[in-house]
Motif scaffolding. Sequence first.
Motif, PDB file in Angstrom:
ATOM      1  N   UNK A  77       0.826  -1.204   0.000  1.00 33.40           N
ATOM      2  CA  UNK A  77       0.000   0.000   0.000  1.00 33.40           C
ATOM      3  C   UNK A  77       0.862   1.256   0.000  1.00 33.40           C
ATOM      4  N   UNK A  78       1.915   1.255   0.829  1.00 33.02           N
ATOM      5  CA  UNK A  78       2.778   2.427   0.911  1.00 33.02           C
ATOM      6  C   UNK A  78       3.490   2.685  -0.409  1.00 33.02           C
ATOM      7  N   UNK A  79       3.942   1.600  -1.070  1.00 33.71           N
ATOM      8  CA  UNK A  79       4.636   1.765  -2.347  1.00 33.71           C
ATOM      9  C   UNK A  79       3.699   2.351  -3.401  1.00 33.71           C
ATOM     10  N   UNK A 132       3.293   5.963  -2.746  1.00 34.24           N
ATOM     11  CA  UNK A 132       4.492   6.691  -3.171  1.00 34.24           C
ATOM     12  C   UNK A 132       4.475   6.922  -4.685  1.00 34.24           C
ATOM     13  N   UNK A 133       4.088   5.888  -5.453  1.00 36.40           N
ATOM     14  CA  UNK A 133       4.020   6.022  -6.909  1.00 36.40           C
ATOM     15  C   UNK A 133       2.967   7.049  -7.307  1.00 36.40           C
ATOM     16  N   UNK A 134       1.793   7.000  -6.647  1.00 35.30           N
ATOM     17  CA  UNK A 134       0.747   7.981  -6.932  1.00 35.30           C
ATOM     18  C   UNK A 134       1.219   9.388  -6.621  1.00 35.30           C
ATOM     19  N   UNK A 135       1.896   9.543  -5.465  1.00 34.83           N
ATOM     20  CA  UNK A 135       2.408  10.863  -5.114  1.00 34.83           C
ATOM     21  C   UNK A 135       3.438  11.370  -6.104  1.00 34.83           C
ATOM     22  N   UNK A 138       5.823   1.011 -12.522  1.00 33.03           N
ATOM     23  CA  UNK A 138       4.872   1.867 -11.803  1.00 33.03           C
ATOM     24  C   UNK A 138       3.444   1.389 -12.016  1.00 33.03           C
ATOM     25  N   UNK A 139       3.105   1.018 -13.250  1.00 29.56           N
ATOM     26  CA  UNK A 139       1.745   0.561 -13.531  1.00 29.56           C
ATOM     27  C   UNK A 139       1.428  -0.729 -12.784  1.00 29.56           C
ATOM     28  N   UNK A 140       2.332  -1.701 -12.823  1.00 27.20           N
ATOM     29  CA  UNK A 140       2.096  -2.956 -12.106  1.00 27.20           C
ATOM     30  C   UNK A 140       1.959  -2.717 -10.607  1.00 27.20           C
ATOM     31  N   UNK A 141       2.769  -1.814 -10.078  1.00 30.82           N
ATOM     32  CA  UNK A 141       2.686  -1.492  -8.653  1.00 30.82           C
ATOM     33  C   UNK A 141       1.344  -0.851  -8.317  1.00 30.82           C
ATOM     34  N   UNK A 142       0.879   0.057  -9.162  1.00 32.05           N
ATOM     35  CA  UNK A 142      -0.397   0.714  -8.918  1.00 32.05           C
ATOM     36  C   UNK A 142      -1.566  -0.264  -9.009  1.00 32.05           C
ATOM     37  N   UNK A 143      -1.525  -1.144  -9.995  1.00 28.66           N
ATOM     38  CA  UNK A 143      -2.607  -2.130 -10.136  1.00 28.66           C
ATOM     39  C   UNK A 143      -2.653  -3.041  -8.919  1.00 28.66           C
ATOM     40  N   UNK A 144      -1.498  -3.482  -8.459  1.00 28.47           N
ATOM     41  CA  UNK A 144      -1.435  -4.349  -7.283  1.00 28.47           C
ATOM     42  C   UNK A 144      -1.943  -3.619  -6.042  1.00 28.47           C
ATOM     43  N   UNK A 145      -1.552  -2.365  -5.868  1.00 28.18           N
ATOM     44  CA  UNK A 145      -1.995  -1.591  -4.713  1.00 28.18           C
ATOM     45  C   UNK A 145      -3.495  -1.350  -4.752  1.00 28.18           C
ATOM     46  N   UNK A 146      -4.015  -1.058  -5.947  1.00 30.85           N
ATOM     47  CA  UNK A 146      -5.454  -0.847  -6.089  1.00 30.85           C
ATOM     48  C   UNK A 146      -6.233  -2.098  -5.706  1.00 30.85           C
TER      49      UNK A 146
END
Length: 531
Positions: free
Chosen positions: A1-3, A6-9, A338-346
Amino acid sequence: MAAGGFALGGVLLFIGLAAGSLLAQSTGGNDAGPFLDAYIWRITRFTLLQAGLSTLFSVLLAIPVARALARQASFPGRIWMLRLLALPLGLPALVGALGLIEIWGRQGLLNRVLAAAGLEQPVSIYGLSGILIAHVFFNMPLAARLMLAGIERIPAEYWRTSANLGMSAFAIFRFIEWPVIRGLLPGIAGLVFMLCATSFTLVLTLGGGPAASTIEVAIYQALRFDFDPPRAIALAALQVALTGALLLVLKLIAPPPPEGETSGKSIRRSDGASSLSRLADRVWLVLAAGLVGLPFAAIAYAGSKADLFRLLSEPVFHRALAMSATISVLSAVISVAVTALMIRTESLALAQRRPGMTARFFAGAIGASTSFILLIPPVVLGAGWFLLLRPFGDVARFAPAVVVAINALMALPFVHRVLAPAMATHAVRTGRLAASLGIAGFQRLLWIDWPGLRKPLFVAFSFAMALSLGDLGAVALFGSQDMVTLPYLLYSRMGSYRTADAAGLALFLGLLCLVLTVLGTAGEEPEGKGA
């Protein structure tokens, strides 16, 4: 979640700093002017008209093309058809426009054929018709590939059941394919609409005059010629409001397609076996191949007449190739990660039994952030960072990093459209089993996630790299003798009327994009083969 946060920010900060630097240049007094200007309302209407028609034609043509590729899963040359449909995505808009002019222009192939039949200049490539042709050329293949990916994720059990029930081709389309396509349409149509609404090079090249100007062109004029940042920001805000409202409407039209569980058996369809189905599918595939392939053939013919050996031996070409390769690889790696990280966090934010309002808002913000670059024009980002970095000395020192970041953001929506459905399907099919076996962390990534997601990751990486390789918008603001990319070199050769060299460079760029699409689809095999 934090990662993911961070990517969104980071995305929001990069965009916010660029917009803030432009707002800081405001002299005040004319902020409301653009909205009271009849010219702005006229170009707004034209922007919506051309983007709406381009989206409609692109999507309508993509549906039968995607179905034909899905139904005829083992015809000779299918893999090359898929690679051909991937080429326009990474092709520089200026190169694509030149190829279209060779086919549809006043002295183009089509008009020469029609003139031989007794018709005099029946087709015009300039104005609204030319913009629509160019947008369909670039966006129909993208829409078709995204639809095809959705259709191929339909579980094999659906097709076996339809064959056992003796369902007709129309019934299969209505009850199996259409629910999936309908769920994909809002995202695909929204992506195509924003690409067309923010189109700059194609409108500038094929628009034919002020009557065919768009909001993006007006933003460029406000920054480049008038240097009126408040007006540019107001126009960008208008563009964001229009495209954002459309995305909201499209989001409410249809729910996302459901992901069905499957045993992973090979797909065998029965609805494309009849003679009529094969004939119809071949007609659509031939039309698609002609629409996309003829401009590439024209580029190849014109480029073959250039002195390629001399052109490829020049030191400036070597520097441009090295710079383009470095920028494209770095931007593709960043975009995919970044996209894979965002999808996973979502997915983690929404995986709670009862996600609260904060979790839903956070997940929605992450999902929307992948499309920010389509709402905020790259020319605005580039101009904002140019002004922001100017007090620190020579902007050329920071140019590569800024261009890499802008190109990575430009690729986010494309990478997201490829990875999000694949990762959702992968999670549905493997998530519970992996959790029940206690497989997590690096072991899950190595033994479960990587084998299942390797193919879409390669496709997304090749798309992102090709898109960055062909970008001119971000480089145009920062390009110099110390930072020359292949599109910038091509643009400079065209500006100096060295058309033969420009044609040779266009051919080389097209071949590079072909290599990237081949690498990105190297693991693709016809889904219909096998038992």
